[in-house]
Design a protein around this motif. Structure first.
Motif, PDB file in Angstrom:
ATOM      1  N   ALA A 180       1.634  10.292   2.250  1.00  0.00           N
ATOM      2  CA  ALA A 180       2.664   9.568   1.500  1.00  0.00           C
ATOM      3  C   ALA A 180       2.487   8.059   1.638  1.00  0.00           C
ATOM      4  N   ARG A 181       2.220   7.612   2.848  1.00  0.00           N
ATOM      5  CA  ARG A 181       2.051   6.170   3.076  1.00  0.00           C
ATOM      6  C   ARG A 181       0.766   5.655   2.432  1.00  0.00           C
ATOM      7  N   LEU A 182      -0.282   6.470   2.437  1.00  0.00           N
ATOM      8  CA  LEU A 182      -1.535   6.082   1.792  1.00  0.00           C
ATOM      9  C   LEU A 182      -1.324   5.828   0.305  1.00  0.00           C
ATOM     10  N   ILE A 183      -0.543   6.692  -0.339  1.00  0.00           N
ATOM     11  CA  ILE A 183      -0.356   6.605  -1.787  1.00  0.00           C
ATOM     12  C   ILE A 183       0.727   5.599  -2.172  1.00  0.00           C
ATOM     13  N   LEU A 184       1.825   5.578  -1.433  1.00  0.00           N
ATOM     14  CA  LEU A 184       2.978   4.761  -1.835  1.00  0.00           C
ATOM     15  C   LEU A 184       3.173   3.489  -1.019  1.00  0.00           C
TER      16      LEU A 184
END
Length: 326
Positions: A180-184
């Motif tokens: 999630a952190r990688l994408i957002l």
């Protein structure tokens, strides 16, 4: 000269990783365990020449150590090796909380040593491709992300039901948070619902995170799901990306402009080889952190998990947390 690897731990994860090291033709010289007999048995089984208990380690026999002990041992075992100037690749979660990671980071700096978290998903080509598609606008602005890692782990796997370092979030929920952190990117708000057993172990974690642009990540991790689900779906204004089995991804499916395109990747071994090669290159080039998955990245994931697991109002069954992330 090839770097010499040690494996600290003798459990399932240590065995799996050691086998990949062997298949990747890495130079494995040492097994370390809290119990000398266990170290000896493990070393003999895997044809590793040296074995030690914590009390009699010959640090001259290795250059890199992979720490695969139980979660609560990650900090002390890593610091023990960092203080000897060894490069440490520590299995996820790298620590139980941010204070522990700060102590590990300090030990690495004081001894000019390399430290990184072994979260293998971060190094997979399919994951890098997913990020590339997002950055290139393949699905337009990202609206939401749905990520699920739900499996069944019986109580016989005692490390998962340990009150000090066990639970779904630290062991498998960390993958959802990483993706999630990688994408957002960074998040500004979080909502979480947790189901715990009577010992306080989190069994199911449902988390919603929102970034400053309003995009949301809906994450579910569970160690009580009889029918496993491991999948990530990213929804954008112009399409979506599906990553089946995202933790060890070998395929990325892009659906946009009324067309479907699949990007396939074949692991040479099982996927662990990417983080092994990357870490060995960091060691050989005398780098002290990974540019792919840094200690700051590890720290940010721990901050989120800490805010959930350390909430003083959590009940044994369910509790909803709504907080602003700082």
């Amino acid at each position: 000269m090839k770097p010499r690897w040690a494996v600290c731990g003798t459990g399932r994860m240590a065995a799996t990783f050691l086998n990949v090291l062997k298949q990747a033709k890495k130079h494995v010289t040492t097994v370390i365990s809290s119990d000398l007999k266990r170290a000896q048995s493990f070393a003999l089984k895997h044809a590793v020449p040296n074995y030690y208990s914590y009390e009699d380690i010959d640090f001259a026999q290795f250059d890199i150590v992979y720490v695969a002990t139980v979660n609560k041992r990650h900090m002390p075992d890593s610091i023990m090796c960092l203080r000897k100037g060894k490069s440490v690749l520590c299995e996820k979660p790298i620590a139980l909380n941010t204070d522990q990671l700060q102590a590990m980071t300090a030990a690495a700096k004081e001894n000019n040593a390399l430290l990184a978290e072994a979260l293998w998903t971060a190094y997979l080509p399919a994951i890098h491709k997913t990020k590339e598609l997002i950055n290139n606008g393949a699905i337009g602005k990202v609206i939401s992300l749905d990520c699920r890692f739900c499996i069944y782990i019986p109580r016989s796997v005692s490390r998962l039901y340990d009150q000090n370092g066990g639970g779904a979030l630290l062991d498998i929920g960390i993958y959802n948070l990483f993706f999630a952190r990688l994408i957002l990117g960074e998040f500004v708000e979080m909502k979480a619902t947790i189901k715990r057993d009577r010992q306080g172990i989190d069994l199911i974690d449902k988390i919603t995170l929102q970034n400053a642009q309003g995009a949301k990540a809906n994450l579910i991790s569970s160690i009580k799901k009889k029918i496993p689900i491991i999948k990530a779906v990213i929804l954008g204004e112009k399409g979506k990306i599906i990553v089946p089995y995202f933790i060890g991804a070998h395929k990325v499916i892009l659906r946009a402009k009324d067309a479907v395109k699949t990007f396939s990747f074949t692991h040479k071994i099982n996927g662990y080889e990417y983080e092994i090669e990357h870490f060995e290159q960091l060691h050989q080039s005398n780098q002290k952190q990974s540019p792919i998955f840094s200690l700051k990245d590890s720290q940010e994931l721990l901050k989120i998990m800490e805010s959930i697991l350390k909430n003083p109002n959590l009940s044994f069954k369910k509790h909803k947390i709504i907080s602003k992330l700082q």
